[in-house]
Design a protein around this motif. Sequence first.
Motif, PDB file in Angstrom:
ATOM      1  N   ASP A  71     -86.122-101.308 -76.721  1.00  0.00           N
ATOM      2  CA  ASP A  71     -85.604-100.183 -77.505  1.00  0.00           C
ATOM      3  C   ASP A  71     -86.000 -98.852 -76.874  1.00  0.00           C
ATOM      4  OD1 ASP A  71     -84.449-101.870 -79.339  1.00  0.00           O
ATOM      5  OD2 ASP A  71     -85.979-101.589 -80.893  1.00  0.00           O
TER       6      ASP A  71
ATOM      7  N   LEU B  45     -85.907 -98.149 -73.683  1.00  0.00           N
ATOM      8  CA  LEU B  45     -85.207 -97.913 -72.424  1.00  0.00           C
ATOM      9  C   LEU B  45     -83.994 -97.032 -72.653  1.00  0.00           C
ATOM     10  CD1 LEU B  45     -85.140-101.491 -70.813  1.00  0.00           C
ATOM     11  CD2 LEU B  45     -86.901 -99.730 -70.615  1.00  0.00           C
ATOM     12  N   SER B  46     -83.791 -96.096 -71.768  1.00  0.00           N
ATOM     13  CA  SER B  46     -82.579 -95.281 -71.807  1.00  0.00           C
ATOM     14  C   SER B  46     -81.399 -96.111 -71.308  1.00  0.00           C
ATOM     15  CB  SER B  46     -82.737 -94.053 -70.912  1.00  0.00           C
ATOM     16  OG  SER B  46     -82.878 -94.459 -69.553  1.00  0.00           O
ATOM     17  N   GLU B  47     -80.216 -95.575 -71.442  1.00  0.00           N
ATOM     18  CA  GLU B  47     -79.025 -96.278 -70.953  1.00  0.00           C
ATOM     19  C   GLU B  47     -79.138 -96.554 -69.458  1.00  0.00           C
ATOM     20  OE1 GLU B  47     -74.139 -95.734 -70.806  1.00  0.00           O
ATOM     21  OE2 GLU B  47     -75.389 -94.238 -71.799  1.00  0.00           O
ATOM     22  N   ARG B  48     -79.633 -95.570 -68.698  1.00  0.00           N
ATOM     23  CA  ARG B  48     -79.774 -95.767 -67.252  1.00  0.00           C
ATOM     24  C   ARG B  48     -80.820 -96.849 -66.952  1.00  0.00           C
ATOM     25  NH1 ARG B  48     -79.179 -94.125 -62.146  1.00  0.00           N
ATOM     26  NH2 ARG B  48     -81.011 -94.071 -60.789  1.00  0.00           N
ATOM     27  N   SER B  49     -81.928 -96.847 -67.692  1.00  0.00           N
ATOM     28  CA  SER B  49     -82.959 -97.864 -67.461  1.00  0.00           C
ATOM     29  C   SER B  49     -82.453 -99.260 -67.787  1.00  0.00           C
ATOM     30  CB  SER B  49     -84.205 -97.547 -68.286  1.00  0.00           C
ATOM     31  OG  SER B  49     -84.833 -96.375 -67.815  1.00  0.00           O
ATOM     32  N   ARG B  50     -81.647 -99.376 -68.835  1.00  0.00           N
ATOM     33  CA  ARG B  50     -81.052-100.680 -69.149  1.00  0.00           C
ATOM     34  C   ARG B  50     -80.116-101.113 -68.030  1.00  0.00           C
ATOM     35  NH1 ARG B  50     -80.791 -98.398 -74.288  1.00  0.00           N
ATOM     36  NH2 ARG B  50     -78.565 -97.929 -74.063  1.00  0.00           N
TER      37      ARG B  50
ATOM     38  N   SER C 129     -77.565-101.477 -76.494  1.00  0.00           N
ATOM     39  CA  SER C 129     -78.888-101.985 -76.825  1.00  0.00           C
ATOM     40  C   SER C 129     -78.948-103.436 -76.365  1.00  0.00           C
ATOM     41  CB  SER C 129     -79.151-101.888 -78.333  1.00  0.00           C
ATOM     42  OG  SER C 129     -78.228-102.700 -79.041  1.00  0.00           O
TER      43      SER C 129
ATOM     44  N   ASP D 194     -89.120 -95.691 -70.999  1.00  0.00           N
ATOM     45  CA  ASP D 194     -88.929 -94.460 -70.242  1.00  0.00           C
ATOM     46  C   ASP D 194     -90.104 -93.490 -70.395  1.00  0.00           C
ATOM     47  OD1 ASP D 194     -86.346 -95.657 -70.073  1.00  0.00           O
ATOM     48  OD2 ASP D 194     -85.519 -93.687 -69.595  1.00  0.00           O
TER      49      ASP D 194
END
Length: 198
Positions: free
Chosen positions: A37, A39-44, A54, A106
């Motif tokens: 939860d 993690l940013s979109e880029r990290s995912r 998600s 993040d």
Amino acid sequence: MSSLIHPAIRHHLTPGGRVRLISLRGGEVALVRPVFDGLSERSRWLRFHTGMPSVPPRYLEQLARVVPGHRHVLLAVAPHGPVGHAEWTRLPGTPSRAEVAVAVVDAAHGQGVGLALVEELAHSAAAQGISQFTCSALRENRPVRQWLDRCGARVDPSDPTECTFAITDLVAAIASHAGRATPPPENPLTSGDRGAVA
């Protein structure tokens, strides 16, 4: 819930503060969820190589799954809660190799959490007779690709995201980064009363 967790493996003092590394017994989705939860979109994207708003519940269940001798999961826990997740999964038909993956929230990037997790993961894998890690890392994931270069990772010519490296080279690179002359001689996962490695 704490009764489901192995005793703390080790406390690490990182630039972001002290974290506890724990080994899951399996199924502790509630502990794994805060990491993903966070993690940013880029990290995912960098972790899973696919876009998702998600991480789905069924995937979280897989991320919390432990199979003794074949799949090992670690969490990094800060005073405010879980901040990192790391896993290795032994490759079928190649018992000396395992696939490794790491995720750090993040807010804790650049604070040494990932390195602490990877070092402990390496020791746990070595204790199970694993000598090589493989991982999938996008070229745009520069911090990870730089570490793979330090470890002398070999890139699969048919798939430039797939890399293989020796666990001993990984531990030596982390020791050098931390200013240690040599890696720690004691395997923290097989000493004392911590029990068998899952």
